[in-house]
Design an enzyme around this catalytic site. Structure first.
Site, PDB file in Angstrom:
ATOM      1  N   GLY A  35      -4.209  -5.008  -4.409  1.00  0.00           N
ATOM      2  CA  GLY A  35      -5.717  -4.056  -4.469  1.00  0.00           C
ATOM      3  C   GLY A  35      -5.042  -2.312  -5.072  1.00  0.00           C
ATOM      4  N   HIS A  36      -5.668  -2.352  -6.608  1.00  0.00           N
ATOM      5  CA  HIS A  36      -5.390  -0.952  -6.842  1.00  0.00           C
ATOM      6  C   HIS A  36      -6.183  -0.662  -7.571  1.00  0.00           C
ATOM      7  CE1 HIS A  36      -2.647  -3.912  -9.824  1.00  0.00           C
ATOM      8  NE2 HIS A  36      -3.623  -3.148 -10.417  1.00  0.00           N
ATOM      9  N   LYS A  79       2.308   1.995  -5.144  1.00  0.00           N
ATOM     10  CA  LYS A  79       2.929   1.149  -6.046  1.00  0.00           C
ATOM     11  C   LYS A  79       2.265   2.131  -7.398  1.00  0.00           C
ATOM     12  CE  LYS A  79       3.223  -2.605  -4.411  1.00  0.00           C
ATOM     13  NZ  LYS A  79       2.650  -2.173  -2.893  1.00  0.00           N
ATOM     14  N   ASP A 131       0.755  -1.020   0.315  1.00  0.00           N
ATOM     15  CA  ASP A 131       0.100   0.016   0.189  1.00  0.00           C
ATOM     16  C   ASP A 131       0.522   1.145  -0.083  1.00  0.00           C
ATOM     17  OD1 ASP A 131      -2.339  -1.813   0.379  1.00  0.00           O
ATOM     18  OD2 ASP A 131      -1.607  -1.526   2.268  1.00  0.00           O
ATOM     19  N   GLN A 153       2.192  -6.155  -3.058  1.00  0.00           N
ATOM     20  CA  GLN A 153       2.475  -5.990  -1.854  1.00  0.00           C
ATOM     21  C   GLN A 153       3.378  -5.655  -0.907  1.00  0.00           C
ATOM     22  OE1 GLN A 153       1.534  -9.578  -3.121  1.00  0.00           O
ATOM     23  NE2 GLN A 153      -0.203  -8.893  -2.920  1.00  0.00           N
TER      24      GLN A 153
HETATM   25  P1  IMP Z   1      -2.181 -12.350   2.728  1.00  0.00           P
HETATM   26  O1  IMP Z   1      -1.536 -12.556   1.484  1.00  0.00           O
HETATM   27  O2  IMP Z   1      -3.488 -12.946   2.127  1.00  0.00           O
HETATM   28  O3  IMP Z   1      -1.812 -14.492   2.641  1.00  0.00           O
HETATM   29  O4  IMP Z   1      -1.824 -12.027   3.296  1.00  0.00           O
HETATM   30  C1  IMP Z   1      -0.855 -11.718   4.754  1.00  0.00           C
HETATM   31  C2  IMP Z   1      -0.554 -10.156   4.481  1.00  0.00           C
HETATM   32  O5  IMP Z   1      -0.354 -10.188   3.509  1.00  0.00           O
HETATM   33  C3  IMP Z   1      -1.906  -9.916   6.163  1.00  0.00           C
HETATM   34  O6  IMP Z   1      -1.421  -9.152   7.179  1.00  0.00           O
HETATM   35  C4  IMP Z   1      -2.606  -8.633   4.914  1.00  0.00           C
HETATM   36  O7  IMP Z   1      -3.427  -8.241   4.978  1.00  0.00           O
HETATM   37  C5  IMP Z   1      -1.034  -8.515   3.926  1.00  0.00           C
HETATM   38  N1  IMP Z   1      -1.298  -7.820   2.615  1.00  0.00           N
HETATM   39  C6  IMP Z   1      -1.678  -9.162   1.309  1.00  0.00           C
HETATM   40  N2  IMP Z   1      -1.522  -8.737   0.684  1.00  0.00           N
HETATM   41  C7  IMP Z   1      -1.424  -6.980   0.533  1.00  0.00           C
HETATM   42  C8  IMP Z   1      -1.131  -5.734  -0.145  1.00  0.00           C
HETATM   43  O8  IMP Z   1      -1.511  -6.013  -1.524  1.00  0.00           O
HETATM   44  N3  IMP Z   1      -1.420  -4.631   0.842  1.00  0.00           N
HETATM   45  C9  IMP Z   1      -0.884  -4.489   2.646  1.00  0.00           C
HETATM   46  N4  IMP Z   1      -1.205  -6.179   2.778  1.00  0.00           N
HETATM   47  C10 IMP Z   1      -1.175  -7.497   2.362  1.00  0.00           C
END
Ligand code: IMP
Length: 435
Positions: A40-41, A16, A13, A223
């Site tokens: 998500g963007h 990017k 977040d 991420q």
């Molecule tokens: P997962 O990727 O759904 O398994 O989540 C694992 C961790 O990564 C959690 O803390 C999510 O909130 C975080 N996370 C996964 N994708 C994103 C992203 O695109 N932005 C921010 N946090 C993310």
């Protein structure tokens, strides 16, 4: 070799999308290398707002190839939905190519993601519950189903049957929930095969050939560094490799083919999900930054945790990614504050820590050592040169460059896309010194 990797240098977040958008307009190809629809963007093109979770943003630019690399885990139901959503809005999606080696997220992965999270109770990670972790678990357990399998009906039937049997034993015996139906999973795969036929191929060949031809390739990160399963705040991480190394594995290119690695940061720190955050602000200042910066998740809508910018984290990100420069977002969000802070070290029991520690208990107990700097008044988002920024904002930026040891290549001055100072040609290949 005009290629750029855009990497999140914090917990995701970082904004990017803004720099990605700028670069995607000039790119011949935009590649996603890892993660899934946990990202998500929001992209604004021609005044229209598009929300994407899985598709590379290159899909929105005519003439640009959008590549989903082998390292991405693909929920085909989401992919089909996003394609229909874009086509419904008149976007030509024919530039999309998906790696034949990419693994699938299937309904039982989503189910397991939720069950595993609930089972962890107070040790929960705070995942997005999109099935990303369980899909990577299957990939590494050598049980996963890949894109290529969609087009081999006999193998598909066998591998779906075997997986559903295996998962159903876990669902019934461990979690005491009803089993999933192999026929339903197979039907999802068959729908995907019908829609994606012709779009699935060896994307490593495609990306390397583009680089051979001297085309501009943008590796779009998702991420961030501190969510990396190796380099992040384990276990509060995602299950893949958002760091620059993940780009090479997840797209099938060698490390020497990445021209420039750009680390994206916000002027402060945010985090979604659980885990330690040394500079966290649980006070009015944090709330102010959350409101002004609209710090609520794109994928889940969750309020993001907020804290001061942390140079200990950024030095670590610079090292593990081999960053060449930083792109700094949301500087304007801090405008109007009396004072701003930059963490330059941590302290624990009288010991000063300058490297980001692995130990969660160290991170939980460490206190940030701050450099306190004067705030600055609001400035026009329309400024065109760094020299036009208020003096105190420039002091803050110089402190970041000095503490992290990297130059700023991009400074965002406001919410709009044009509110950005691009300080160098980012696709220009770098002369790296060998020392
Ligand atoms: P997962 O990727 O759904 O398994 O989540 C694992 C961790 O990564 C959690 O803390 C999510 O909130 C975080 N996370 C996964 N994708 C994103 C992203 O695109 N932005 C921010 N946090 C993310």
């Amino acid at each position: 070799m005009p290629s750029v990797a855009v990497i999140g240098a914090q917990w995701g977040d970082e904004g990017k999308g803004k720099v990605t958008h700028y670069l995607a307009q000039q790119a011949d190809m935009v590649v996603r290398s890892q993660g899934g629809n946990n990202a998500g963007h929001t992209v604004v093109v021609g005044g229209e707002v598009f929300k994407l979770h899985l598709l590379p943003s290159g899909i929105l630019y005519p003439g640009c190839r959008a590549v989903i690399g082998n390292g991405v885990v693909v929920d085909t139901e989401v992919l089909l939905e996003e394609l229909a959503y874009l086509e419904g809005r008149g976007v030509d999606t024919s530039g999309l190519v998906v790696s034949d080696r990419a693994h699938l997220i299937l309904p039982y992965h989503r189910l397991l993601d939720g069950l595993e999270e609930d089972d962890r109770a107070e040790r929960r990670i705070g995942t997005t519950r999109r099935g990303v972790g369980p899909a990577y678990m299957d990939k590494n357990a050598r049980a996963g189903i890949r894109m290529v399998d969609l087009f081999e009906p006999e193998r598909l039937r066998a591998v779906v049957g075997w997986n559903v049997d295996r998962v159903n034993r876990i669902l019934e015996r461990v979690y005491d929930v009803p089993p999933v139906s192999a026929a339903e999973v197979l039907a999802i795969c068959q729908r995907a095969a019908a829609r994606l036929r012709g779009m699935v191929e060896d994307t490593s060949v495609l990306v390397n050939e583009a680089l051979d031809r001297g085309q501009r390739v943008l590796f779009e990160g998702s991420q961030g560094t501190f969510l990396d399963v190796d380099h992040g705040t384990y276990p509060y991480v995602t299950s893949s490799h958002p760091v620059a190394g993940g780009v090479t594995i997840g797209s099938g290119v060698g490390p020497s083919r990445i021209g420039r690695v750009l680390g994206v940061v916000k002027a402060y720190t945010t985090r979604v999900g659980d885990g330690p955050m040394v500079t966290e602000l649980n006070d009015e200042t944090g709330e102010r930054i959350r409101q002004v910066g609209h710090e609520f998740g794109t994928t889940t809508g969750r309020p993001r945790r907020v804290g001061w910018l942390d140079a200990v984290m950024l030095r670590y990100a610079a090292r593990v990614n081999g960053l060449d420069a930083l792109a700094l977002n949301h500087l304007d969000v801090l405008s109007g504050m009396e004072m701003v802070r930059l963490a330059v070290a941590y302290e624990l029991n009288g010991t000063r820590l300058t490297h980001y520690p692995a130990s969660l208990s160290t991170l939980e107990r460490a206190r940030a050592v701050y450099l306190d700097l004067p705030g600055w008044p609001a400035f026009s988002p329309e400024i065109r040169r760094r020299e036009e920024l208020p003096g105190a904002a420039e002091t803050f930026l110089q402190a970041i460059e000095q503490e992290v040891g990297l130059p700023l290549a991009v400074i965002s001055t406001g919410r709009e896309r044009g509110h950005t100072l691009i300080l160098e040609d980012l696709f220009q290949p770098l002369e790296r010194s060998s020392t």
